[in-house]
Design an enzyme around this catalytic site. Structure first.
Site, mmCIF file in Angstrom:
data_model
loop_
_atom_site.group_PDB
_atom_site.id
_atom_site.type_symbol
_atom_site.label_atom_id
_atom_site.label_comp_id
_atom_site.label_asym_id
_atom_site.label_seq_id
_atom_site.Cartn_x
_atom_site.Cartn_y
_atom_site.Cartn_z
ATOM 1 N N GLY A 11 29.885 11.794 66.418
ATOM 2 C CA GLY A 11 29.517 10.679 65.531
ATOM 3 C C GLY A 11 30.685 10.380 64.611
ATOM 4 N N ALA A 12 31.895 10.586 65.142
ATOM 5 C CA ALA A 12 33.100 10.623 64.312
ATOM 6 C C ALA A 12 33.517 9.266 63.740
ATOM 7 C CB ALA A 12 34.256 11.209 65.123
ATOM 8 N N MET A 16 29.496 8.990 58.037
ATOM 9 C CA MET A 16 29.574 10.437 57.792
ATOM 10 C C MET A 16 30.733 11.063 58.558
ATOM 11 S SD MET A 16 27.584 11.646 55.582
ATOM 12 C CE MET A 16 27.790 13.362 56.012
ATOM 13 N N THR A 93 19.278 11.955 61.642
ATOM 14 C CA THR A 93 17.860 11.778 61.304
ATOM 15 C C THR A 93 17.199 10.826 62.306
ATOM 16 O OG1 THR A 93 18.313 9.952 59.787
ATOM 17 C CG2 THR A 93 18.304 12.173 58.857
ATOM 18 N N PHE A 118 22.034 17.369 53.233
ATOM 19 C CA PHE A 118 22.921 18.517 52.996
ATOM 20 C C PHE A 118 23.324 18.653 51.533
ATOM 21 C CE2 PHE A 118 23.125 18.522 57.571
ATOM 22 C CZ PHE A 118 23.318 19.868 57.872
ATOM 23 N N HIS A 147 18.120 3.061 50.763
ATOM 24 C CA HIS A 147 19.385 3.292 51.469
ATOM 25 C C HIS A 147 20.045 1.954 51.799
ATOM 26 C CE1 HIS A 147 17.767 7.371 52.231
ATOM 27 N NE2 HIS A 147 19.025 7.722 52.369
ATOM 28 N N HIS A 148 21.302 2.031 52.237
ATOM 29 C CA HIS A 148 22.078 0.876 52.667
ATOM 30 C C HIS A 148 21.402 0.173 53.862
ATOM 31 C CE1 HIS A 148 23.445 3.343 56.062
ATOM 32 N NE2 HIS A 148 23.494 4.329 55.182
ATOM 33 N N LYS A 151 21.148 1.598 57.660
ATOM 34 C CA LYS A 151 20.356 2.780 58.037
ATOM 35 C C LYS A 151 19.224 2.365 58.965
ATOM 36 C CE LYS A 151 18.018 6.895 56.339
ATOM 37 N NZ LYS A 151 18.711 7.782 57.283
ATOM 38 N N GLY A 157 14.884 10.736 56.697
ATOM 39 C CA GLY A 157 14.595 12.136 57.009
ATOM 40 C C GLY A 157 14.359 12.938 55.731
ATOM 41 N N THR A 158 15.113 12.604 54.678
ATOM 42 C CA THR A 158 14.955 13.318 53.398
ATOM 43 C C THR A 158 13.579 13.038 52.798
ATOM 44 O OG1 THR A 158 17.310 13.105 53.039
ATOM 45 C CG2 THR A 158 15.979 13.624 51.109
HETATM 46 P P1 NAD Z 1 26.829 5.392 61.507
HETATM 47 O O1 NAD Z 1 25.972 4.380 62.187
HETATM 48 O O2 NAD Z 1 27.854 4.936 60.525
HETATM 49 O O3 NAD Z 1 27.587 6.274 62.601
HETATM 50 C C1 NAD Z 1 26.967 6.727 63.776
HETATM 51 C C2 NAD Z 1 27.994 7.425 64.649
HETATM 52 O O4 NAD Z 1 27.322 7.911 65.815
HETATM 53 C C3 NAD Z 1 29.132 6.518 65.151
HETATM 54 O O5 NAD Z 1 30.330 7.283 65.203
HETATM 55 C C4 NAD Z 1 28.708 6.169 66.576
HETATM 56 O O6 NAD Z 1 29.789 5.878 67.449
HETATM 57 C C5 NAD Z 1 28.050 7.491 66.972
HETATM 58 N N1 NAD Z 1 27.120 7.327 68.106
HETATM 59 C C6 NAD Z 1 26.163 6.392 68.291
HETATM 60 N N2 NAD Z 1 25.562 6.569 69.478
HETATM 61 C C7 NAD Z 1 26.152 7.652 70.058
HETATM 62 C C8 NAD Z 1 25.972 8.326 71.274
HETATM 63 N N3 NAD Z 1 25.064 7.928 72.168
HETATM 64 N N4 NAD Z 1 26.748 9.414 71.528
HETATM 65 C C9 NAD Z 1 27.688 9.836 70.637
HETATM 66 N N5 NAD Z 1 27.913 9.218 69.453
HETATM 67 C C10 NAD Z 1 27.136 8.144 69.168
HETATM 68 O O7 NAD Z 1 25.815 6.424 60.814
HETATM 69 P P2 NAD Z 1 26.056 7.376 59.532
HETATM 70 O O8 NAD Z 1 25.707 6.638 58.296
HETATM 71 O O9 NAD Z 1 27.379 8.044 59.648
HETATM 72 O O10 NAD Z 1 24.885 8.443 59.755
HETATM 73 C C11 NAD Z 1 24.801 9.189 60.945
HETATM 74 C C12 NAD Z 1 23.492 9.970 60.955
HETATM 75 O O11 NAD Z 1 23.492 10.920 59.898
HETATM 76 C C13 NAD Z 1 22.244 9.098 60.739
HETATM 77 O O12 NAD Z 1 21.183 9.630 61.509
HETATM 78 C C14 NAD Z 1 21.973 9.270 59.246
HETATM 79 O O13 NAD Z 1 20.615 9.035 58.913
HETATM 80 C C15 NAD Z 1 22.342 10.720 59.082
HETATM 81 N N6 NAD Z 1 22.707 11.156 57.731
HETATM 82 C C16 NAD Z 1 22.295 12.395 57.388
HETATM 83 C C17 NAD Z 1 22.667 12.934 56.169
HETATM 84 C C18 NAD Z 1 22.249 14.347 55.839
HETATM 85 O O14 NAD Z 1 22.626 14.881 54.766
HETATM 86 N N7 NAD Z 1 21.506 15.009 56.724
HETATM 87 C C19 NAD Z 1 23.461 12.191 55.282
HETATM 88 C C20 NAD Z 1 23.883 10.912 55.673
HETATM 89 C C21 NAD Z 1 23.504 10.410 56.916
#
Ligand code: NAD
Length: 235
Positions: A11-12, A16, A93, A118, A147-148, A151, A157-158
């Protein structure tokens, strides 16, 4: 000098993922051996090899995977982690019940840590919510999260995790979700009865707190025995 922990970021290219890459580049103790996103443009960015989701099986060996992707990407990183026998930290989430069950099953074979949030502040908020619910039986409990606009899942999830804490204390929470602007994450847990009201609020203004928590968890989880770990076990 200690050997850096080899990290795979799944998810690079997301919000996040980019924060995690930046913190790994600034700090010591981690070496990102691969960055996976749904699609890739360049093959290498700032010395980090990039992989498309379809190329996941070609990533180099790593010690721990950090997944902040989307539910549609989760099954593949979980399967790879089990196949490679590597620990997995995930903050993705909106997972389905089947995905949660698969994560639980994987914990028989690898070390896994999934957390809806986290941040340390939210870990404490969960405890406050459970205690408040237990102390005030019969009060209305409502959880409002903001949230933004990008999302995808709602309630967050929180919010669901806070609801589970309220449930542990005997409350039956209701949820409301706002999607607006660039809000990083806000959660209000309100307890109300006739004539009085308590509000417990957490506001995240910076994504670094989640990324730092995930990196801390990753450093502690690498090389651990199989199991489903909780953030509070590793703090
Ligand atoms: P984002 O939409 O900015 O990024 C998503 C990333 O996932 C992108 O890099 C995209 O290319 C990748 N992706 C999408 N489909 C994919 C696939 N099939 N295979 C591999 N990679 C794939 O989202 P974000 O804001 O960075 O958030 C990512 C996740 O983390 C969400 O589920 C968000 O709710 C969650 N989140 C959790 C916390 C926490 O503390 N647990 C905090 C912030 C966000």
């Amino acid at each position: 000098m200690t050997t850096p922990t080899r990290i795979l970021i799944h998810g690079a290219s997301g919000r996040m993922g980019q924060t995690l890459l930046q913190l790994c580049a600034e700090g010591e103790g981690f070496r990102v051996v691969g960055a996976v996103a749904r699609k890739v443009g360049q093959r290498v960015i700032d010395g980090v090899p990039q992989f498309a989701a379809s190329e996941l099986h070609g990533v180099p060996q790593y010690d721990v995977g950090i997944d902040f992707s989307l539910p549609e990407g989760f099954d593949a990183i979980l399967a790879l982690s089990v196949e490679r026998g590597t620990a997995l930290v995930s903050g993705t989430t909106g997972l389905t019940d089947a995905q949660r069950a698969a994560l639980q099953a994987a914990s028989q074979r690898i070390a896994v840590l999934w957390a809806a949030n986290f941040s340390l502040g939210v870990a404490v908020l969960n405890e406050l919510v459970e205690r408040t619910a237990a102390a005030l039986p019969g009060w209305d409990c409502d959880i409002v999260e903001a949230h933004h606009t990008q999302k995808q899942d709602a309630p967050s999830g929180t919010a669901l995790a806070l609801g589970a804490s309220a449930g542990q204390g005997g409350a039956h929470p209701h949820y409301a979700s706002l999607r607006a602007g660039d809000i990083v994450g806000e959660h209000t847990v309100q307890f109300a009865t006739l004539g009085e009201r308590i509000e417990l609020i957490h506001r995240a203004s910076n994504r670094d707190i989640f990324a730092r928590g995930a990196l801390h968890a990753a450093s502690k989880l690498a090389g651990r025995a199989p199991g489903a770990y909780r953030l509070r076990d590793l703090l």
